[in-house]
Write an enzyme that holds these catalytic residues in place. Structure first.
Site, PDB file in Angstrom:
ATOM      1  N   TYR A 127      -6.528 -35.643 -16.623  1.00  0.00           N
ATOM      2  CA  TYR A 127      -5.204 -35.080 -17.236  1.00  0.00           C
ATOM      3  C   TYR A 127      -5.493 -34.761 -18.576  1.00  0.00           C
ATOM      4  O   TYR A 127      -5.541 -35.842 -19.308  1.00  0.00           O
ATOM      5  CB  TYR A 127      -4.315 -35.820 -16.557  1.00  0.00           C
ATOM      6  CG  TYR A 127      -2.986 -35.074 -17.158  1.00  0.00           C
ATOM      7  CD1 TYR A 127      -2.668 -33.932 -16.374  1.00  0.00           C
ATOM      8  CD2 TYR A 127      -2.223 -35.558 -18.123  1.00  0.00           C
ATOM      9  CE1 TYR A 127      -1.455 -33.146 -16.717  1.00  0.00           C
ATOM     10  CE2 TYR A 127      -1.167 -34.767 -18.342  1.00  0.00           C
ATOM     11  CZ  TYR A 127      -0.800 -33.481 -17.895  1.00  0.00           C
ATOM     12  OH  TYR A 127       0.420 -32.938 -18.465  1.00  0.00           O
ATOM     13  N   GLN A 189       3.548 -33.239 -11.704  1.00  0.00           N
ATOM     14  CA  GLN A 189       3.105 -32.606 -10.683  1.00  0.00           C
ATOM     15  C   GLN A 189       1.643 -32.314 -10.415  1.00  0.00           C
ATOM     16  O   GLN A 189       1.052 -32.406  -9.628  1.00  0.00           O
ATOM     17  CB  GLN A 189       3.901 -31.153 -10.326  1.00  0.00           C
ATOM     18  CG  GLN A 189       3.695 -30.233 -11.871  1.00  0.00           C
ATOM     19  CD  GLN A 189       4.924 -30.448 -12.734  1.00  0.00           C
ATOM     20  OE1 GLN A 189       5.338 -31.478 -12.934  1.00  0.00           O
ATOM     21  NE2 GLN A 189       5.148 -29.560 -13.525  1.00  0.00           N
ATOM     22  N   ASN A 212       2.800 -38.043 -21.117  1.00  0.00           N
ATOM     23  CA  ASN A 212       4.121 -38.672 -21.335  1.00  0.00           C
ATOM     24  C   ASN A 212       4.673 -39.791 -20.500  1.00  0.00           C
ATOM     25  O   ASN A 212       3.937 -39.804 -19.529  1.00  0.00           O
ATOM     26  CB  ASN A 212       5.193 -37.395 -21.489  1.00  0.00           C
ATOM     27  CG  ASN A 212       5.324 -36.728 -20.288  1.00  0.00           C
ATOM     28  OD1 ASN A 212       5.120 -37.172 -19.365  1.00  0.00           O
ATOM     29  ND2 ASN A 212       5.670 -35.407 -20.309  1.00  0.00           N
ATOM     30  N   SER A 237       1.340 -45.242 -28.149  1.00  0.00           N
ATOM     31  CA  SER A 237       0.136 -45.611 -28.736  1.00  0.00           C
ATOM     32  C   SER A 237       0.483 -46.581 -29.803  1.00  0.00           C
ATOM     33  O   SER A 237       1.785 -46.759 -30.249  1.00  0.00           O
ATOM     34  CB  SER A 237      -0.400 -44.479 -29.311  1.00  0.00           C
ATOM     35  OG  SER A 237      -1.934 -44.961 -29.893  1.00  0.00           O
ATOM     36  N   GLN A 259      -0.841 -43.878 -36.808  1.00  0.00           N
ATOM     37  CA  GLN A 259      -0.399 -44.205 -35.734  1.00  0.00           C
ATOM     38  C   GLN A 259       1.075 -43.857 -35.376  1.00  0.00           C
ATOM     39  O   GLN A 259       1.632 -43.254 -34.429  1.00  0.00           O
ATOM     40  CB  GLN A 259      -0.481 -45.630 -35.533  1.00  0.00           C
ATOM     41  CG  GLN A 259      -0.403 -46.170 -33.980  1.00  0.00           C
ATOM     42  CD  GLN A 259      -1.682 -45.406 -33.514  1.00  0.00           C
ATOM     43  OE1 GLN A 259      -2.834 -45.468 -34.095  1.00  0.00           O
ATOM     44  NE2 GLN A 259      -1.545 -45.297 -32.109  1.00  0.00           N
ATOM     45  N   HIS A 262       1.964 -40.162 -34.171  1.00  0.00           N
ATOM     46  CA  HIS A 262       2.154 -39.823 -32.610  1.00  0.00           C
ATOM     47  C   HIS A 262       3.394 -39.708 -32.047  1.00  0.00           C
ATOM     48  O   HIS A 262       3.429 -38.516 -31.062  1.00  0.00           O
ATOM     49  CB  HIS A 262       1.197 -40.958 -31.930  1.00  0.00           C
ATOM     50  CG  HIS A 262      -0.338 -40.727 -31.835  1.00  0.00           C
ATOM     51  ND1 HIS A 262      -0.757 -39.808 -31.452  1.00  0.00           N
ATOM     52  CD2 HIS A 262      -1.166 -41.601 -32.400  1.00  0.00           C
ATOM     53  CE1 HIS A 262      -2.185 -39.840 -31.656  1.00  0.00           C
ATOM     54  NE2 HIS A 262      -2.321 -41.021 -32.280  1.00  0.00           N
ATOM     55  N   GLU A 326      -3.729 -51.952 -28.680  1.00  0.00           N
ATOM     56  CA  GLU A 326      -4.544 -50.870 -28.359  1.00  0.00           C
ATOM     57  C   GLU A 326      -5.483 -50.857 -29.282  1.00  0.00           C
ATOM     58  O   GLU A 326      -6.645 -50.832 -29.117  1.00  0.00           O
ATOM     59  CB  GLU A 326      -3.779 -49.443 -28.278  1.00  0.00           C
ATOM     60  CG  GLU A 326      -4.466 -48.594 -27.711  1.00  0.00           C
ATOM     61  CD  GLU A 326      -3.810 -47.256 -27.943  1.00  0.00           C
ATOM     62  OE1 GLU A 326      -2.733 -47.116 -28.609  1.00  0.00           O
ATOM     63  OE2 GLU A 326      -4.326 -46.182 -27.310  1.00  0.00           O
ATOM     64  N   HIS A 327      -5.044 -50.583 -30.506  1.00  0.00           N
ATOM     65  CA  HIS A 327      -5.895 -50.413 -31.791  1.00  0.00           C
ATOM     66  C   HIS A 327      -5.816 -51.714 -32.676  1.00  0.00           C
ATOM     67  O   HIS A 327      -4.640 -51.893 -33.139  1.00  0.00           O
ATOM     68  CB  HIS A 327      -5.760 -49.326 -32.595  1.00  0.00           C
ATOM     69  CG  HIS A 327      -6.017 -48.063 -31.548  1.00  0.00           C
ATOM     70  ND1 HIS A 327      -4.880 -47.314 -31.400  1.00  0.00           N
ATOM     71  CD2 HIS A 327      -6.825 -47.327 -31.337  1.00  0.00           C
ATOM     72  CE1 HIS A 327      -5.034 -46.243 -30.593  1.00  0.00           C
ATOM     73  NE2 HIS A 327      -6.435 -46.304 -30.753  1.00  0.00           N
ATOM     74  N   ASP A 360     -10.507 -42.194 -32.787  1.00  0.00           N
ATOM     75  CA  ASP A 360      -9.965 -41.111 -32.022  1.00  0.00           C
ATOM     76  C   ASP A 360     -10.756 -39.890 -31.640  1.00  0.00           C
ATOM     77  O   ASP A 360     -10.345 -39.178 -30.658  1.00  0.00           O
ATOM     78  CB  ASP A 360      -8.429 -40.706 -32.726  1.00  0.00           C
ATOM     79  CG  ASP A 360      -7.418 -41.834 -32.794  1.00  0.00           C
ATOM     80  OD1 ASP A 360      -7.614 -42.515 -31.678  1.00  0.00           O
ATOM     81  OD2 ASP A 360      -6.500 -41.564 -33.501  1.00  0.00           O
ATOM     82  N   HIS A 419     -19.807 -65.267  13.325  1.00  0.00           N
ATOM     83  CA  HIS A 419     -20.359 -65.008  12.068  1.00  0.00           C
ATOM     84  C   HIS A 419     -21.558 -65.962  12.079  1.00  0.00           C
ATOM     85  O   HIS A 419     -22.631 -65.700  11.649  1.00  0.00           O
ATOM     86  CB  HIS A 419     -19.571 -65.617  10.927  1.00  0.00           C
ATOM     87  CG  HIS A 419     -18.589 -64.551  10.244  1.00  0.00           C
ATOM     88  ND1 HIS A 419     -17.521 -64.016  11.306  1.00  0.00           N
ATOM     89  CD2 HIS A 419     -18.188 -64.001   9.361  1.00  0.00           C
ATOM     90  CE1 HIS A 419     -16.746 -63.074  10.501  1.00  0.00           C
ATOM     91  NE2 HIS A 419     -17.395 -63.118   9.244  1.00  0.00           N
TER      92      HIS A 419
END
Lengths: 428, 428
Positions: A127, A189, A212, A237, A259, A262, A326-327, A360, A419
């Site tokens: 996506y 969707q 989003n 982020s 950052q 964003h 994250e960073h 990035d 077994h």
């Protein structure tokens, strides 16, 4: 101006609160997303066309962006942008291709040989968000490892622009990657369509990509409802900068703002053992933010962020590990000593000349990373994310004699006679 | 007696039906599990004690199994079982330790160095089922890679026996692994407790382990509701055997029954290009099943299973890839040629002397594997499952000059001025 907390004064509750983000778990998004998923499940392509009209005011002529469309759009990309994309492509490719290793077999006992082999996930769905921002870098970050892994079919969904076309830079990257399964569908969707499959869009085994809150919730929902694998859950982020007196306050401020621009819900956290540096960064923030085109967003995000004043770099790392950013940026005199102490982070940027924006776009590392504390359990996207590692074992008749009694004893212990029989019958 | 389908006669709908399992998605289980999760979330330890009484009729004196308890139980294990556990331990350890590799750094451009490092997930939760069966092998399969990864805290939940103790073999494995966080809690409530945390049981970042449908549903639910990572979704166990004329029908029948005895909903699929072999296997099945202690279960599972007659080994592999079996057994004259064609499987057992039960206990590979077609997107548990791979990058001032223009161009293209600034300010 960052609100400043002193680490040694933090009680457990405040520490926990500072490390919590993404708390907006309103049932409203979840209900809307479930409705969309149901609609796509029942009406397929028709739902996609209807929802594009309803949410984006776009009357789709076709769901698929055919190669004539992609080629025409790609041709619009100026040469200097093609060159930048090409450099990024090369760097991302060379870092990710090193991740594809062949493992040696292990002979665990004489005659018992075990090994793993990689197999690509055959059909994956990527996506690529659109709408207000266009993100060709996201397509590079997902498409390159998918190609390296050897995925047979790479499906891309991205919302069309208002004029019903795919953005030119995204088209160019599609061309570079040789991907011809591109669909003009965005939002929850798109996730539903790739998870369930429609007449036009093939059902995918694993879905990747940011988005989003609707897109994120849709990924979580299809994972639970249809067993579709996803790269990771995702939230806004975030960056955490550990800086000491050696840091350049202007650089730090610029990294925090990269950052902050964003989104208003992005977080930019400064952790420092220097009160002076925090003060200087605040001054630079004020100056730099005023010049940004996205200054309203960045200002809101900074208001949403904070600084932590620590007594030492050790404390700074402790806070960072609890936050699990994250960073993570290290701008100190002893970066090398701090590295082994990092336990939770998505991607780490070391030194005064390593801005987060390098990762990035172009250093080569992946920018699809765990946010919201998920770095405690998740890795960022890599070639590993696009393969399964299948285990193999081959036992010789001699090997079975060596290992057989162990299997028989344990199978008996667990009450699984059949077994045991599967071994015993081979001795007879 | 296996119902036999002829591959060349299968239409798409029948093929899809044969490849579908685990279709029991009744909302009943989901509703019960959500109720249990809510109860644990609201009442913590009290809920655990209450639910043990309600579901298992056990009045827990304590939730934690302390080391005195574990040591006393472990001492009950007979020597020959200790030895078998020790062999299994060694083999599993040596196969899994080879998975922990150090990757080399990649200089993607002069002055731009990128690499990955492993970091253990700090606190993991292992679920070891109990109740009717005792599964020390499951604890080996989860505990060993967790130890190798270096997880700081390993939490184990397992239901107590009717007398309120932990099974002796499980206690012995806990001792071997040096795990002292063992809690006497089973079922969906154990999963909820490890995901949410209670006064006694610590909140874990990632949960592992098999279980009944309530446990499985609880893992899916906490993943969606609390963002807890899980090893994989799971369903009933299954095997697919590809055999040709070279196969020994008695071995094949024994392998199918080893799967069938797990549960009435287990599946044992035989795929062969030899009608004669299928016939012979059916004869052996009838003979062997009659002698099993768990023959009622195995008979039901076999009734639930089938054979597929193909024209060639290629068709056999095609069917297997569509089915994506948890366990795939190759018992043909051309096993080596088939290996590269396998695209979807959890673990593969090659040759006439490699029974599936070897991998369940002792060959060294992991037995926690993707079922129900999840092998299309998921790998089995490995050391990888217990680590994050954090990316690092270090750029020199010279390196930033090399890569800077690319970052600036792409940041501008995406409308992210502050991303560009973070580079530009470092040139000034």
């Amino acid at each position: 101006m960052l609100k400043t907390y002193t680490y040694s004064n933090l009680d457990m509750a405040t520490l926990a609160r500072l490390c919590t983000r993404n708390t907006d778990s309103s049932g409203e998004i979840s209900a809307a997303v479930n409705g969309i998923i149901q609609q796509v499940n029942e009406q397929g392509d028709e739902a996609l066309i209807h929802l594009a009209q309803q949410f984006d005011g776009i009357r789709l002529r076709a769901i698929i962006a055919d190669s004539a469309h992609i080629n025409a759009q790609a041709a619009l990309v100026p040469e200097h942008i093609k060159q930048a994309i090409s450099v990024a492509y090369q760097n991302i490719y060379s870092f990710h291709t090193a991740q594809l290793v062949t493992e040696k077999a292990v002979e665990t006992m004489p005659g018992v040989r075990c090994w793993r082999e990689n197999r690509a996930i055959e059909r994956v769905g990527l996506y690529v968000p659109g709408g207000s921002a266009i993100l060709p870098s996201t397509l590079l970050m997902l498409g390159i490892p998918a190609k390296i892994a050897g995925c047979k079919e790479i499906v891309v969904c991205t919302p069309p622009q208002k004029d019903g076309t795919i953005n030119s830079a995204i088209s160019y990257v599609l061309q570079l990657l040789g991907i011809d399964n591109c669909y003009m569908v965005g939002g929850a969707q798109a996730i539903a369509a790739m998870a369930i499959g429609t007449t036009t869009i093939p059902k995918c085994s694993k879905l990747f990509g940011p988005g989003n809150r609707y897109v994120t919730q849709a990924k979580i929902a299809v994972q639970a409802q249809f067993g579709t694998a996803i790269d990771m859950p995702a939230g806004p982020s975030e960056v955490l900068v550990i800086a000491d007196d050696s840091a350049n306050a202007a650089f730090v401020a610029a990294d925090l703002l990269a950052q902050a621009e964003h989104g208003a819900d992005s977080q930019a956290v400064l952790v420092s053992n220097s009160a002076l540096l925090i003060e200087q960064v605040n001054a630079k923030l004020e100056k730099q933010v005023a010049l940004l085109p996205r200054k309203d967003i960045a200002t809101k995000a900074i208001a949403n962020s904070y600084a932590v004043l620590t007594d030492s770099l050790e404390e700074s790392i402790d806070f960072s590990n609890a936050y699990a950013p994250e960073h993570l940026l290290l701008q100190t005199v002893t970066n090398e000593l701090l590295i082994p102490k990092i336990s939770n982070a998505g991607s780490v940027f070391i030194g005064h000349y390593t801005p987060e924006s390098a990762g990035d776009y172009a250093s080569g590392t992946n920018h699809t990373l765990p946010t919201s504390g998920f770095a405690k359990a998740y890795s960022g996207v890599s070639v590993d994310s696009f393969v399964k590692k299948i285990t193999f074992q081959a036992i010789t008749p001699e090997g079975l004699k060596n290992i057989g009694p162990t299997i028989e004893t344990l199978a008996t212990l667990e009450g699984l006679q059949a077994h045991k029989n599967a071994v015993t019958i081979r001795y007879e």
